[in-house]
Structures are given as structure tokens and as C-alpha cells.
Design an enzyme around this catalytic site. Sequence first.
Site, PDB file in Angstrom:
ATOM      1  N   HIS A 289      11.072  -7.809   8.711  1.00 48.82           N
ATOM      2  CA  HIS A 289      11.208  -7.615   7.272  1.00 48.82           C
ATOM      3  C   HIS A 289       9.931  -8.048   6.554  1.00 48.82           C
ATOM      4  CE1 HIS A 289      13.335  -8.649   3.282  1.00 48.82           C
ATOM      5  NE2 HIS A 289      12.999  -7.373   3.302  1.00 48.82           N
TER       6      HIS A 289
ATOM      7  N   ASP B 249      -6.198   8.093   6.410  1.00 48.57           N
ATOM      8  CA  ASP B 249      -6.951   9.319   6.679  1.00 48.57           C
ATOM      9  C   ASP B 249      -8.184   8.997   7.524  1.00 48.57           C
ATOM     10  OD1 ASP B 249      -8.883   8.281   4.878  1.00 48.57           O
ATOM     11  OD2 ASP B 249      -8.064   9.419   3.199  1.00 48.57           O
TER      12      ASP B 249
ATOM     13  N   HIS C  50      -7.877   2.094  -5.139  1.00 47.27           N
ATOM     14  CA  HIS C  50      -8.230   2.372  -3.740  1.00 47.27           C
ATOM     15  C   HIS C  50      -8.947   1.174  -3.118  1.00 47.27           C
ATOM     16  CE1 HIS C  50      -9.066   4.700  -0.200  1.00 47.27           C
ATOM     17  NE2 HIS C  50     -10.373   4.614  -0.365  1.00 47.27           N
TER      18      HIS C  50
ATOM     19  N   TYR D 174      -7.751  10.147  -0.426  1.00 44.33           N
ATOM     20  CA  TYR D 174      -6.745   9.132  -0.754  1.00 44.33           C
ATOM     21  C   TYR D 174      -5.425   9.332  -0.016  1.00 44.33           C
ATOM     22  CZ  TYR D 174     -10.224   8.328  -4.307  1.00 44.33           C
ATOM     23  OH  TYR D 174     -11.418   8.092  -4.947  1.00 44.33           O
TER      24      TYR D 174
END
Length: 132
Positions: A20, A28, A99, A121
Site C-alpha cells: 500500500h 516514455d 514535469h 509527457y
Amino acid sequence: MKKTGILNSHLAKLADDLGHTDQVCIGDLGLPVPNGIPKIDLSLTSGVPSFQEVLDIYLENILVEKVILAEEIKEANPDQLSRLLAKLDNSVSIEYVSHDHLKQMTQDVKAVIRTGENTPYSNIILQSGVII
């Protein structure tokens, strides 16, 4: 030999070991992986496997309570975002960060799964839920 679920032994072990609030990142081609963080590199060529293909498999096999995405995906890659959001259960919390902050957050994930995705992204941090 296993015939269903996640067949890649590294991905299967990662999914099996999540507790948990543990986090894993699917990224990417361009996402940097911090030193010391395991990288499971699935990329075969540009675009293969896709971010969505890898995300689908993980969402089928782990309980996700929260996802973290780069704010920039909203404008730079809205199609990817739409497809991603359509796959999430209504109970999944969604957090958007810059980002740069997402890249910093990868320092605390259990592993980064590198896909062949070549769109901007296309990175997500999945936070594991609990089944009880």
C-alpha cells in the site's frame, strides 16, 4: 510456465512486491531514471511497446489508488491524456505536478518501466492501493 497476467518476470515481481502506497513509474523513451532506481527497459524500437499497452497490463494487475501526471500533458498530449483517464476507475485520485517535479518524484518509486513511447509527457506514477 505462467500463461496469464504479467508474463515478464521483472514486471510480475515488481507488481507482486508492491505494498500500500508504494509507487511505480511507467515512462516514455525520454524519461531519465535516477541513479539507484531499478529500470525495467521494455523498449524495442520507437513506439514499441506503447505507453498505453504497458499501462493496460499494469492496471489489470494492480490496485491503483492514485496517479501522478505532468501538468504539461494537458496541452502537449491531450489525446494520450484522454485515453489514459478513460482507463482509470472513478475512485482513483489524480494529481498533476510539473514535469520537473514528476522527474524528482521518480527518486522514490520502486522502479521505472521504460516503454518505447515517443510522444511527449507520456509518463505516469502509479500509487498502489490496498484491497482490504
